[in-house]
Write a protein that holds these residues in place. Structure first.
Motif, PDB file in Angstrom:
ATOM      1  N   TRP A   1       0.821  -1.212   0.000  1.00 41.85           N
ATOM      2  CA  TRP A   1       0.000   0.000   0.000  1.00 41.85           C
ATOM      3  C   TRP A   1       0.852   1.258   0.000  1.00 41.85           C
ATOM      4  CZ3 TRP A   1       0.566   3.363   4.110  1.00 41.85           C
ATOM      5  CH2 TRP A   1       1.135   2.846   5.281  1.00 41.85           C
ATOM      6  N   ARG A   2       2.096   1.150   0.445  1.00 42.75           N
ATOM      7  CA  ARG A   2       2.960   2.332   0.505  1.00 42.75           C
ATOM      8  C   ARG A   2       3.314   2.868  -0.880  1.00 42.75           C
ATOM      9  NH1 ARG A   2       4.897   3.895   5.315  1.00 42.75           N
ATOM     10  NH2 ARG A   2       4.633   2.495   7.093  1.00 42.75           N
ATOM     11  N   VAL A   3       3.207   2.040  -1.914  1.00 41.79           N
ATOM     12  CA  VAL A   3       3.480   2.526  -3.265  1.00 41.79           C
ATOM     13  C   VAL A   3       2.246   2.481  -4.160  1.00 41.79           C
ATOM     14  CG1 VAL A   3       5.946   1.991  -3.225  1.00 41.79           C
ATOM     15  CG2 VAL A   3       4.330   0.247  -3.979  1.00 41.79           C
ATOM     16  N   GLU A   4       1.326   1.537  -3.903  1.00 38.94           N
ATOM     17  CA  GLU A   4       0.198   1.358  -4.811  1.00 38.94           C
ATOM     18  C   GLU A   4      -0.934   2.340  -4.552  1.00 38.94           C
ATOM     19  OE1 GLU A   4      -0.885  -2.739  -4.572  1.00 38.94           O
ATOM     20  OE2 GLU A   4       0.833  -3.414  -5.767  1.00 38.94           O
ATOM     21  N   ALA A   5      -1.132   2.757  -3.305  1.00 36.78           N
ATOM     22  CA  ALA A   5      -2.220   3.677  -2.991  1.00 36.78           C
ATOM     23  C   ALA A   5      -1.864   5.097  -3.419  1.00 36.78           C
ATOM     24  CB  ALA A   5      -2.515   3.640  -1.491  1.00 36.78           C
ATOM     25  N   MET A   6      -2.900   5.892  -3.716  1.00 42.46           N
ATOM     26  CA  MET A   6      -2.675   7.283  -4.097  1.00 42.46           C
ATOM     27  C   MET A   6      -2.122   8.070  -2.917  1.00 42.46           C
ATOM     28  SD  MET A   6      -3.499   7.667  -7.289  1.00 42.46           S
ATOM     29  CE  MET A   6      -2.845   6.024  -7.538  1.00 42.46           C
ATOM     30  N   ARG A   7      -1.037   8.800  -3.149  1.00 45.05           N
ATOM     31  CA  ARG A   7      -0.461   9.658  -2.114  1.00 45.05           C
ATOM     32  C   ARG A   7       0.447  10.668  -2.790  1.00 45.05           C
ATOM     33  NH1 ARG A   7       2.738   5.747  -4.406  1.00 45.05           N
ATOM     34  NH2 ARG A   7       4.837   5.682  -3.576  1.00 45.05           N
ATOM     35  N   SER A   8       1.010  11.581  -2.016  1.00 46.54           N
ATOM     36  CA  SER A   8       1.988  12.520  -2.563  1.00 46.54           C
ATOM     37  C   SER A   8       3.155  12.608  -1.594  1.00 46.54           C
ATOM     38  CB  SER A   8       1.367  13.907  -2.767  1.00 46.54           C
ATOM     39  OG  SER A   8       1.119  14.522  -1.519  1.00 46.54           O
ATOM     40  N   LEU A   9       4.251  13.173  -2.069  1.00 48.26           N
ATOM     41  CA  LEU A   9       5.440  13.345  -1.245  1.00 48.26           C
ATOM     42  C   LEU A   9       5.749  14.828  -1.097  1.00 48.26           C
ATOM     43  CD1 LEU A   9       7.746  10.604  -2.831  1.00 48.26           C
ATOM     44  CD2 LEU A   9       6.327  10.403  -0.782  1.00 48.26           C
ATOM     45  N   GLY A  10       6.494  15.151  -0.059  1.00 54.01           N
ATOM     46  CA  GLY A  10       6.891  16.534   0.169  1.00 54.01           C
ATOM     47  C   GLY A  10       8.182  16.902  -0.527  1.00 54.01           C
ATOM     48  N   GLU A  11       8.641  16.039  -1.442  1.00 51.36           N
ATOM     49  CA  GLU A  11       9.873  16.299  -2.180  1.00 51.36           C
ATOM     50  C   GLU A  11       9.759  15.695  -3.576  1.00 51.36           C
ATOM     51  OE1 GLU A  11      13.293  13.911  -0.840  1.00 51.36           O
ATOM     52  OE2 GLU A  11      11.887  12.916   0.530  1.00 51.36           O
TER      53      GLU A  11
ATOM     54  N   PHE B   1       9.369  11.375 -13.623  1.00 49.88           N
ATOM     55  CA  PHE B   1       9.633  12.430 -12.646  1.00 49.88           C
ATOM     56  C   PHE B   1       8.312  12.913 -12.068  1.00 49.88           C
ATOM     57  CE2 PHE B   1       9.891  16.957 -11.576  1.00 49.88           C
ATOM     58  CZ  PHE B   1      10.826  16.883 -10.552  1.00 49.88           C
ATOM     59  N   ILE B   2       8.245  12.984 -10.728  1.00 53.11           N
ATOM     60  CA  ILE B   2       7.026  13.386 -10.025  1.00 53.11           C
ATOM     61  C   ILE B   2       7.365  14.560  -9.111  1.00 53.11           C
ATOM     62  CG2 ILE B   2       5.142  12.621  -8.539  1.00 53.11           C
ATOM     63  CD1 ILE B   2       5.953   9.715  -9.327  1.00 53.11           C
ATOM     64  N   PRO B   3       6.860  15.759  -9.402  1.00 49.42           N
ATOM     65  CA  PRO B   3       7.139  16.905  -8.530  1.00 49.42           C
ATOM     66  C   PRO B   3       6.537  16.710  -7.139  1.00 49.42           C
ATOM     67  CG  PRO B   3       6.283  17.615 -10.670  1.00 49.42           C
ATOM     68  CD  PRO B   3       6.062  16.140 -10.576  1.00 49.42           C
ATOM     69  N   ALA B   4       7.027  17.452  -6.183  1.00 49.44           N
ATOM     70  CA  ALA B   4       6.477  17.413  -4.830  1.00 49.44           C
ATOM     71  C   ALA B   4       4.999  17.796  -4.868  1.00 49.44           C
ATOM     72  CB  ALA B   4       7.244  18.374  -3.924  1.00 49.44           C
TER      73      ALA B   4
ATOM     74  N   PHE C   1      14.912  14.019  -4.102  1.00 54.02           N
ATOM     75  CA  PHE C   1      15.703  15.241  -4.209  1.00 54.02           C
ATOM     76  C   PHE C   1      15.716  16.063  -2.923  1.00 54.02           C
ATOM     77  CE2 PHE C   1      14.856  14.031  -8.516  1.00 54.02           C
ATOM     78  CZ  PHE C   1      15.976  14.420  -9.219  1.00 54.02           C
ATOM     79  N   GLY C   2      14.894  15.693  -1.944  1.00 51.88           N
ATOM     80  CA  GLY C   2      14.853  16.428  -0.684  1.00 51.88           C
ATOM     81  C   GLY C   2      13.826  17.541  -0.716  1.00 51.88           C
ATOM     82  N   PRO C   3      13.191  17.819   0.431  1.00 49.11           N
ATOM     83  CA  PRO C   3      12.129  18.838   0.473  1.00 49.11           C
ATOM     84  C   PRO C   3      12.626  20.255   0.228  1.00 49.11           C
ATOM     85  CG  PRO C   3      12.654  18.045   2.678  1.00 49.11           C
ATOM     86  CD  PRO C   3      13.386  17.152   1.726  1.00 49.11           C
ATOM     87  N   ASP C   4      13.906  20.507   0.451  1.00 42.76           N
ATOM     88  CA  ASP C   4      14.452  21.861   0.279  1.00 42.76           C
ATOM     89  C   ASP C   4      15.378  21.952  -0.925  1.00 42.76           C
ATOM     90  OD1 ASP C   4      13.175  22.729   2.685  1.00 42.76           O
ATOM     91  OD2 ASP C   4      14.778  21.762   3.831  1.00 42.76           O
ATOM     92  N   SER C   5      15.184  21.058  -1.889  1.00 43.56           N
ATOM     93  CA  SER C   5      16.080  21.027  -3.046  1.00 43.56           C
ATOM     94  C   SER C   5      15.975  22.316  -3.863  1.00 43.56           C
ATOM     95  CB  SER C   5      15.731  19.836  -3.942  1.00 43.56           C
ATOM     96  OG  SER C   5      16.495  19.873  -5.125  1.00 43.56           O
ATOM     97  N   SER C   6      17.135  22.833  -4.262  1.00 44.64           N
ATOM     98  CA  SER C   6      17.177  24.012  -5.128  1.00 44.64           C
ATOM     99  C   SER C   6      17.492  23.620  -6.570  1.00 44.64           C
ATOM    100  CB  SER C   6      18.234  24.995  -4.617  1.00 44.64           C
ATOM    101  OG  SER C   6      19.517  24.375  -4.586  1.00 44.64           O
ATOM    102  N   ALA C   7      17.430  22.318  -6.857  1.00 41.15           N
ATOM    103  CA  ALA C   7      17.748  21.834  -8.199  1.00 41.15           C
ATOM    104  C   ALA C   7      16.738  22.369  -9.213  1.00 41.15           C
ATOM    105  CB  ALA C   7      17.752  20.310  -8.218  1.00 41.15           C
ATOM    106  N   ALA C   8      17.216  22.619 -10.428  1.00 38.40           N
ATOM    107  CA  ALA C   8      16.355  23.118 -11.507  1.00 38.40           C
ATOM    108  C   ALA C   8      15.612  21.939 -12.124  1.00 38.40           C
ATOM    109  CB  ALA C   8      17.200  23.833 -12.554  1.00 38.40           C
ATOM    110  N   LEU C   9      14.438  21.646 -11.588  1.00 40.37           N
ATOM    111  CA  LEU C   9      13.669  20.471 -11.987  1.00 40.37           C
ATOM    112  C   LEU C   9      12.405  20.879 -12.734  1.00 40.37           C
ATOM    113  CD1 LEU C   9      14.037  18.574  -8.610  1.00 40.37           C
ATOM    114  CD2 LEU C   9      15.042  17.868 -10.792  1.00 40.37           C
TER     115      LEU C   9
END
Length: 253
Positions: free
Chosen positions: A12-22, A51-54, A73-81
């Motif tokens: 369920w940690r990957v199959e269920a709908m959810r979002s990430l903070g990074e 690629f899935i944005p935060a 990429f981390g929640p505080d990433s400054s990468a140009a994504l």
């Protein structure tokens, strides 16, 4: 991180709908399955980079043969994504090898203790961002503009991710989007093979599971935070979706 490890603790940690903070990049090198990102379902296979944005709602199957790497990429990433999700099917061997090499270099630097390893990892990460930018531009040229159904599905997924705790139903979300519940459900079925109601309940159930497994909040507090009118109603809804009560789910860990 190896993609199969994402399912540690339950599929369920990957199959269920959810979002990430990074932001997250999934690089599949073996296997196949289906992934839903922003209300649109597509098949994935070997040499697919996703690629899935935060903050973007998603879920995917991890089959027995699926393998690859997940880059957080981390929640505080400054990468140009990229600002939008990207599903890139990398058919040519050169960009496949380039991405795999960049990931290996990042991992090697992060695991080393040589002077400047953090800075070196950041530089390789910058090259990975350039790789993403170039491949996304090539994919955009081939794909053209998304159709109206996909735009509506993405708008619903974004709205759902923002307000799934509010206790609103599909009719409320459809009203906000300026369409009928029937049309919204028809579009969701077309773009991801699931109804608008299924997406809503799946997102709420994932959050309930996460809170039950990762916090010690009382069931009543979790119920209230997810917009349920009572703990009893929450328990019935959770048991209907998972086959177990919230208390039993928490006890089993």
């Amino acid at each position: 991180m190896a993609i199969p490890r994402l399912a540690a603790g339950g599929r369920w940690r990957v199959e269920a709908m959810r979002s990430l903070g990074e932001p997250l990049l999934l690089w599949f090198t073996r296997g196949q399955g289906r992934i839903t990102v922003g209300g649109v379902t597509r098949g994935y296979g070997a040499h697919n980079a996703i690629f899935i944005p935060a903050g973007v709602m998603h879920g995917f199957e991890v089959g027995a043969q699926s393998f690859g790497t997940a880059i957080f990429f981390g929640p505080d990433s400054s990468a140009a994504l990229p600002r939008e999700p990207q599903h890139l099917r990398i058919r040519d061997a050169a960009p496949q090898a380039e991405l795999s090499g960049l990931i290996d270099n990042i991992q090697r630097e992060l695991e080393s203790h040589r002077p400047g390893h953090d800075r070196a990892a950041d530089l390789h990460l910058g090259l990975l961002c350039v790789w993403l930018e170039r491949q996304s531009a090539l994919a955009a040229e081939e794909a053209g503009r998304p159709d109206a159904a996909r735009r509506l599905a993405r708008a619903y997924a974004d709205l759902l991710e923002r307000d799934f705790r509010s206790g609103q139903g599909v009719a409320d979300f459809a009203r906000t989007l300026g369409v009928t519940p029937t049309h919204l459900t028809r579009v969701c079925n077309r773009t991801c093979g699931r109804s608008a109601s299924d997406l809503l309940h799946d997102r709420v159930t994932f959050e309930a599971r996460r809170m039950l497994s990762e916090t010690r909040l009382p069931v009543a507090r979790i119920s209230e935070s997810l917009g349920f009118t009572s703990a009893a109603y929450f328990t019935r809804a959770f048991q209907h979706r998972t086959g177990t009560t919230p208390t039993d789910f928490r006890r089993k860990g």
